[in-house]
Design a protein around this motif. Structure first.
Motif: not given
Length: 58
Positions: A37-39, A41-46
């Motif tokens: 989920t964190l990965i 989320f971070l990929f989506d934000r990037l």
């Protein structure tokens, strides 16, 4: 009728996890879920941040 008898035979011969093993597996599933989920989320934000800054330039 042999089919149902065979199902019960398989269930009887199956080794089920202990209470400790079930908790260990449950915690492992939670850890993997949180990690991915964190990965994501971070990929989506990037990606969304990069695309928005690219769109702002034009």
């Amino acid at each position: 009728m042999m089919f149902i008898k065979g199902i019960f035979q398989v269930l009887k011969n199956t080794t089920w996890p202990t209470r400790k093993q079930r908790w260990y597996d449950f915690i492992s599933v939670l850890e993997y879920t949180a990690f991915f989920t964190l990965i994501i989320f971070l990929f989506d934000r990037l990606i969304s941040g990069g695309l928005l800054s690219l769109f702002d330039k034009f």
